[in-house]
Write a protein that holds these residues in place. Structure first.
Motif, short mmCIF file in Angstrom:
data_model
loop_
_atom_site.label_atom_id
_atom_site.label_comp_id
_atom_site.label_asym_id
_atom_site.label_seq_id
_atom_site.Cartn_x
_atom_site.Cartn_y
_atom_site.Cartn_z
N SER A 1 3.15 -12.78 -14.09
CA SER A 1 2.62 -11.61 -14.80
C SER A 1 2.77 -10.38 -13.90
CB SER A 1 1.15 -11.83 -15.16
OG SER A 1 1.01 -12.95 -16.02
N ASN A 2 3.28 -9.31 -14.48
CA ASN A 2 3.53 -8.10 -13.69
C ASN A 2 2.51 -7.01 -14.01
OD1 ASN A 2 4.44 -7.33 -16.25
ND2 ASN A 2 6.13 -6.10 -15.45
N LEU A 3 2.69 -5.84 -13.40
CA LEU A 3 1.78 -4.70 -13.59
C LEU A 3 1.97 -4.08 -14.98
CD1 LEU A 3 2.39 -2.93 -10.16
CD2 LEU A 3 0.34 -4.23 -10.79
N MET A 4 0.99 -3.26 -15.38
CA MET A 4 1.09 -2.50 -16.62
C MET A 4 2.03 -1.30 -16.48
SD MET A 4 -3.01 -2.30 -17.45
CE MET A 4 -2.94 -1.64 -19.10
N ARG B 1 0.86 -1.19 0.00
CA ARG B 1 0.00 0.00 0.00
C ARG B 1 0.90 1.24 0.00
NH1 ARG B 1 -3.39 3.33 3.64
NH2 ARG B 1 -5.40 3.66 2.63
N ASN B 2 1.41 1.55 -1.17
CA ASN B 2 2.33 2.68 -1.29
C ASN B 2 1.56 3.99 -1.22
OD1 ASN B 2 4.40 0.82 -1.71
ND2 ASN B 2 4.04 0.80 -3.94
N LEU B 3 1.98 4.87 -0.31
CA LEU B 3 1.24 6.12 -0.10
C LEU B 3 1.18 6.98 -1.36
CD1 LEU B 3 2.32 7.20 3.50
CD2 LEU B 3 0.12 6.29 2.76
N GLU B 4 2.23 6.92 -2.17
CA GLU B 4 2.23 7.76 -3.37
C GLU B 4 1.24 7.27 -4.42
OE1 GLU B 4 5.73 4.83 -4.06
OE2 GLU B 4 4.75 5.83 -2.38
N ASP B 5 0.72 6.05 -4.23
CA ASP B 5 -0.18 5.45 -5.23
C ASP B 5 -1.64 5.40 -4.79
OD1 ASP B 5 1.97 5.01 -6.91
OD2 ASP B 5 2.38 3.02 -6.07
N HIS C 1 -3.46 4.50 -11.40
CA HIS C 1 -3.59 3.70 -12.62
C HIS C 1 -2.42 2.74 -12.79
CE1 HIS C 1 -7.05 5.54 -14.50
NE2 HIS C 1 -6.57 6.73 -14.21
N PHE C 2 -2.75 1.53 -13.23
CA PHE C 2 -1.77 0.52 -13.68
C PHE C 2 -0.92 -0.06 -12.54
CE2 PHE C 2 -2.02 3.99 -16.93
CZ PHE C 2 -2.93 3.36 -17.75
N LYS C 3 -1.28 0.26 -11.29
CA LYS C 3 -0.47 -0.21 -10.16
C LYS C 3 -1.24 -1.09 -9.19
CE LYS C 3 2.99 3.49 -10.09
NZ LYS C 3 3.66 4.51 -9.25
N THR C 4 -2.42 -1.54 -9.59
CA THR C 4 -3.22 -2.39 -8.70
C THR C 4 -3.01 -3.86 -9.03
OG1 THR C 4 -4.93 -0.67 -8.65
CG2 THR C 4 -5.54 -2.84 -7.82
N SER D 1 -1.71 -6.56 -18.24
CA SER D 1 -0.72 -7.64 -18.21
C SER D 1 -1.01 -8.65 -17.10
CB SER D 1 0.69 -7.05 -18.04
OG SER D 1 0.71 -6.03 -17.07
N LEU D 2 -1.84 -8.29 -16.14
CA LEU D 2 -2.23 -9.23 -15.08
C LEU D 2 -3.39 -10.13 -15.48
CD1 LEU D 2 -2.10 -6.96 -11.88
CD2 LEU D 2 -0.51 -8.79 -12.49
N TRP D 3 -3.96 -9.89 -16.64
CA TRP D 3 -5.16 -10.62 -17.06
C TRP D 3 -5.02 -12.14 -17.03
CZ3 TRP D 3 -9.94 -8.70 -17.60
CH2 TRP D 3 -10.91 -9.49 -18.22
N PRO D 4 -3.86 -12.72 -17.36
CA PRO D 4 -3.78 -14.19 -17.37
C PRO D 4 -4.19 -14.85 -16.05
CG PRO D 4 -1.85 -13.26 -18.44
CD PRO D 4 -2.61 -12.11 -17.85
N ASN D 5 -4.12 -14.12 -14.94
CA ASN D 5 -4.44 -14.73 -13.64
C ASN D 5 -5.67 -14.11 -12.97
OD1 ASN D 5 -2.15 -16.47 -13.76
ND2 ASN D 5 -0.87 -14.72 -13.23
N ILE D 6 -6.48 -13.37 -13.75
CA ILE D 6 -7.68 -12.78 -13.15
C ILE D 6 -8.70 -13.86 -12.78
CG2 ILE D 6 -8.98 -12.41 -15.29
CD1 ILE D 6 -9.84 -9.68 -14.08
N LYS D 7 -8.60 -15.02 -13.42
CA LYS D 7 -9.52 -16.11 -13.10
C LYS D 7 -9.38 -16.54 -11.63
CE LYS D 7 -12.68 -19.08 -14.49
NZ LYS D 7 -12.48 -20.19 -15.43
N GLY D 8 -8.17 -16.39 -11.07
CA GLY D 8 -7.98 -16.70 -9.66
C GLY D 8 -8.84 -15.83 -8.77
N LEU D 9 -8.77 -14.52 -9.00
CA LEU D 9 -9.60 -13.57 -8.25
C LEU D 9 -11.08 -13.83 -8.51
CD1 LEU D 9 -10.19 -10.91 -6.68
CD2 LEU D 9 -9.80 -9.68 -8.84
N ASN D 10 -11.45 -14.00 -9.77
CA ASN D 10 -12.87 -14.16 -10.11
C ASN D 10 -13.46 -15.43 -9.52
OD1 ASN D 10 -12.70 -11.79 -11.48
ND2 ASN D 10 -12.90 -12.65 -13.52
N SER D 11 -12.67 -16.50 -9.48
CA SER D 11 -13.16 -17.75 -8.89
C SER D 11 -13.38 -17.59 -7.39
CB SER D 11 -12.17 -18.89 -9.15
OG SER D 11 -12.06 -19.14 -10.53
#
Length: 923
Positions: free
Chosen positions: A865-868, A367-371, A409-412, A462-472
């Motif tokens: 997979s890393n962040l955008m 949880r970076n304060l700048e983000d 943006h792009f850091k979650t 770029s994180l999309w390949p593993n979104i199924k983990g969260l969605n499940s």
């Protein structure tokens, strides 16, 4: 019921195999899957693009979309489709047909952008405000000035008219002069003595237009207080939709963000009808800043009238209209100048909203304060306004606009999303809408079209390949939360009249963006926080709901399909309605238990308030309180009324049991189903919970269910407590049933673990997909992020998937092995011996892999997979155009111009050690 059994739980416990056995998970419908807000930029959609994106969303585990057309991208103007035009309706029909074939649902906003409005809103139906002008007049002086509107912006409007003219002398004596003003503004009146101030109220317009409107959706915002305006507005949809609902499950209305709308054309008449007196004589106290009791009473009546008008003239009409289309409706009540509980309760699917990032104590959570936006933090008690209204009135679905501006943006990462989702679930919400996904045509390059206030749930991420983990995870959790009824036991009255009696200001909007002003400072909120942490389950209730409540089957119930409650709490307050007290005494007479934290001091509002105050006091004195230790209690009819400043002591006195599991720091929500109860339990603390905890209900059999991987098994049980071992960041569902099911296998408990095997041999690093270009392959002596290799500049700009691969020999035997990551940036798919072993996307970063291992040589691939963020940084540094939108182009989390060129490179890949931990189960 006292708990009968001990349940041994462990975060390192897994139930392997036997998935052909009776599955305790409820059958998941598409509403259990997450849905997403789907922005159509410029409505520049086509069938090929719609087909592709819906298919992609379906494969990723989404259950539905919510269409919201907004402003468009530059350069695509010839692709824009006007909102509700025949071509637009054709695209909508294609969307719903395709979604149906994928077993997905489709909702749509009744408007573009927000708030509700558009070209069909003419001047007459536009959001309305009062414009006040004051004049001074001396005795016997002929008033030469004309009472006409001076506001240049309003002068050309045809609907502007003078509504109230009232004069006050220095003794505050009032004379209503409305009928003394001629059409040209001449005042035919002069005082005989004293100095007078004239207050002239004009009916004006806010002139606010729809924000972020789509082509064909631009226009004035709606007058929510006018029934004609609402009906006129919806006629445009009648014309476009005809006799069909085009497959729309629910019509959606976004949060009320209509600024300065504090009046409507017939407000004066409505006020007199509802409050019993003419506001004209007291208009000074409404429009001035005088902080007197009289001003507070007038303003309270004004605000209550506003609340009734938006409820009856907009919200209920919106619901009835949706039903006429054989659809449902979804409404975000927050931000409205009305009783949020009643507004949420008046629709089919109440929807709340989270905005910003919560500080959790989870070990290793970023949880970076700048983000982040440090000014606004989601609040579980604010979310409970929507779930309370739904629980009390028996609405099966409570939705949430989730993760708005979670980080920059792009850091979650998905690991940051999970605890925010869990907090939403713990508030009682069971139908999450991600915020969100933007439609992107196939020929638009990375990062595709993007919305300016979104967590990017887009296929280009770029994180999309593993979104199924969260969605499940969301799907399994919501399948449980949607299958049971709320099992909250306590009702807490919201003392809204204390809010409405504030002599400051005029209209009062209850927004999520300023809860530190209207919610946090109250004793009501203090009670919510304290009772929640103590383990009590509660819902909030309004005066209207109390008036509809009955005492049946030993419980308080408002709706036949709604929740049943053991006690009603009236927190410390100043203003209390005498009809509400009368309704409460009727409930007690029939057997209800009621707790008052203090004696009500006064009645709200102005009309005959002294007479009503006497009636309130008379009703109160009928309660035969007796001192009973540190509190007062009274038997009232068949019920019990307790007076105590200490609400917890009063609950103990009434034998309302709390769930003591919260003493450990665990959070929970409890649901009941036919034949048992579910507990959804979350560990948001920084420590592992490894101790016995009590449950108030255990049934005859307890099944443990892991929402992250779907595993389940029957727990071992003993008397009086449940043993839990949950690591920081983990969750669990306990299903306690009255009917045992012997086909479910036993849960396997970890008895011990051996020293870990560290995979510290060389690794091969290759790159699978992403951009702007794939970095070169590397042999690593030790695991490290690919961003460490600064000599290869492509590693600094790459967003995508890198594959770490190695082989190792395994000679040790164990019941299972856990693969544990030290640091993971940001999510991974694990492949062992060519078999998919699962995804690692949430804290703690570990996964059980024993069933994929063999004696001797094993191969392992970890697709990370890393962040955008790094690729966006590169694009901004190289001035590569990627944001080019009309209206609001693109902003950062502080609503300033977005620029990633000065960002630090975000670490990407694996770091630290990877361990293989041998696990042994108890026999």
């Amino acid at each position: 019921m006292k708990i009968k059994n001990i349940v041994k739980l462990s975060v390192l416990c897994f139930a392997f195999g036997n998935l052909s056995a009776q599955n305790p998970w409820p059958k998941a419908t598409n509403t259990a899957q997450p849905w997403t807000r789907w922005w159509w930029m410029g409505s520049a959609v086509d069938e090929k693009g719609l087909d592709k994106q819906l298919t992609t969303l379906s494969k990723a585990g989404f259950g539905g979309v919510e269409i919201v057309p907004i402003y468009g991208a530059k350069g695509f103007e010839n692709k824009y489709i006007n909102y509700l035009s025949p071509e637009w309706m054709k695209m909508l029909q294609f969307t719903t047909d395709k979604a149906k074939s994928l077993k997905m649902g489709v909702d749509m906003a009744v408007g573009t952008g927000w708030p509700i409005g558009g070209p069909q809103v003419d001047e007459n139906d536009a959001a309305t405000k009062m414009i006040v002008q004051t004049y001074s007049i001396q005795p016997n002086e002929k008033f030469s000035e004309k009472i006409v509107l001076k506001d240049e912006k309003q002068k050309n409007l045809k609907t502007i008219n003078l509504d109230i003219v009232t004069a006050y002398n220095e003794k505050n004596e009032a004379v209503v002069l409305t009928d003394k003003v001629a059409q040209d503004g001449t005042l035919n009146w002069k005082p005989t003595s004293g100095k007078w101030t004239i207050y002239a109220v004009f009916v004006g317009k806010t002139l606010q237009k729809v924000k972020r409107a789509a082509p064909g959706g631009d226009g004035y915002t709606l007058d929510h207080f006018s029934p004609d305006a609402t009906k006129d507005y919806l006629k445009t949809f009648d014309k476009a939709f005809g006799n069909s609902n085009y497959g729309i499950r629910s019509f959606f209305n976004d949060s009320y963000e209509v600024y300065g709308a504090d009046w409507t054309a017939d407000f004066k008449e409505q006020f007199k009808k509802r409050r019993g007196y003419d506001l004209s004589q007291y208009i000074k106290y409404l429009v001035s800043d005088e902080e007197s009791e009289l001003a507070g009473r007038i303003k309270s009546d004004y605000r209550e009238t506003m609340s009734e008008l938006i409820l009856h003239n907009f919200t209920e009409n919106f619901t009835n209209w949706a039903h006429s289309k054989n659809s449902q409706n979804t409404n975000q009540a927050h931000g409205s100048p009305g009783n949020l509980l009643d507004l949420y309760a008046a629709v089919d699917i109440p929807e709340s909203e989270t905005f910003g990032s919560t500080k959790f104590d989870i070990e290793g959570l970023k949880r970076n304060l700048e983000d982040i936006n440090t000014k606004e933090v989601p609040d579980i008690n604010m979310l409970k306004f929507a779930s309370s209204a739904a629980n009390i009135t028996g609405k099966p679905l409570i939705s949430n606009e989730s993760f708005t501006w979670l980080t920059e943006h792009f850091k979650t990462s998905w690991s940051q999303v999970k605890p925010e989702a869990e907090q939403i679930f713990l508030s009682g919400i069971n139908h999450i809408f991600y915020h969100g996904t933007t439609y992107t045509p196939a020929n638009v390059q990375f990062p595709g079209w993007l919305f300016y206030a979104s967590t990017n749930f887009v296929p280009e991420n770029s994180l999309w390949p593993n979104i199924k983990g969260l969605n499940s995870y969301v799907e399994r959790t919501q399948s449980v939360l949607q299958s049971g009824k709320s099992d909250n036991e306590i009702l807490m009255y919201w003392p809204i009249y204390d809010q409405w009696a504030n002599p400051k200001g005029k209209d009062m909007a209850f927004k999520i963006h300023n809860i530190e002003k209207w919610l946090h400072p109250t004793v009501f909120y203090e009670n919510l926080e304290k009772l929640g942490k103590s383990g009590y389950s509660l819902d909030m209730i309004s005066d209207k709901m109390i008036g509809e409540a009955k005492f049946e089957n030993q419980n308080i119930q408002v709706s036949e399909n709604g929740g049943s409650y053991k006690v009603l709490i009236i927190p410390q307050l100043n203003y209390f309605s005498e009809p509400t007290l009368k309704n409460i005494l009727n409930l007690a007479q029939n057997g209800a238990s009621v707790i008052f934290q203090s004696e009500p001091k006064d009645v709200p509002g102005f009309f005959e308030f002294e007479k009503r105050r006497n009636e309130l006091q008379s009703l109160w004195t009928k309660i035969p309180f007796q001192q009973d230790g540190n509190l007062k209690s009274a038997t009232f009819g068949k019920g019990k009324i307790v007076l105590s400043s200490d609400v917890e002591k009063a609950l103990e006195y009434l034998k309302i049991e709390r769930e003591k599991l919260t003493d450990t720091g665990l959070k929970f929500i409890r649901k009941k189903f036919d034949g048992g109860k579910y507990y959804y339990i979350v560990n948001h603390t920084s420590k592992e919970i490894n101790q016995n905890i009590p449950l108030n209900y255990s049934g005859k059999q307890v099944a443990l269910m892991n929402p992250e991987n779907g595993e389940f098994g029957i727990a071992e049980t003993q008397n009086n407590s449940v043993k839990v071992q949950l690591k920081s960041g983990e969750s669990l569902i306990i299903k306690a049933s009255e009917t045992p099911d012997n086909s479910i296998p036993k849960w396997k408990y970890v008895e011990k673990t051996d020293a870990p095997i560290v995979l510290n041999q060389p690794w091969q690093l290759t790159f699978k997909e992403g951009g702007p270009e794939l970095p070169k392959s590397k042999t690593l002596d030790k695991l490290q992020p690919w961003t460490n290799f600064t000599e290869d500049t492509s590693t600094q700009s790459f967003s995508g998937t890198g594959v770490y691969a190695t082989s190792f020999k395994l000679n040790k035997k164990a019941d299972d092995f856990i693969l544990k990551f030290d640091k993971l940036y940001e999510s991974a798919k694990v492949i062992i011996n060519g078999q998919d072993a699962g995804m690692v996307w949430s804290l703690p970063f570990e996964i059980n892999v024993g069933k994929y291992l063999k004696k001797g040589k094993n191969t392992i691939q970890i697709e990370v997979s890393n962040l955008m963020a790094n690729r966006i940084r590169y694009m901004d540094q190289n001035k590569i155009q990627w944001r080019n939108y009309h209206e609001i182009n693109f902003v950062n989390i502080d609503y300033k111009t977005f620029d990633a060129s000065n960002w630090k490179v975000q670490p990407s890949g694996l770091d630290g050690e990877i361990q293989l931990i041998p696990v042994y189960f108890s026999k």
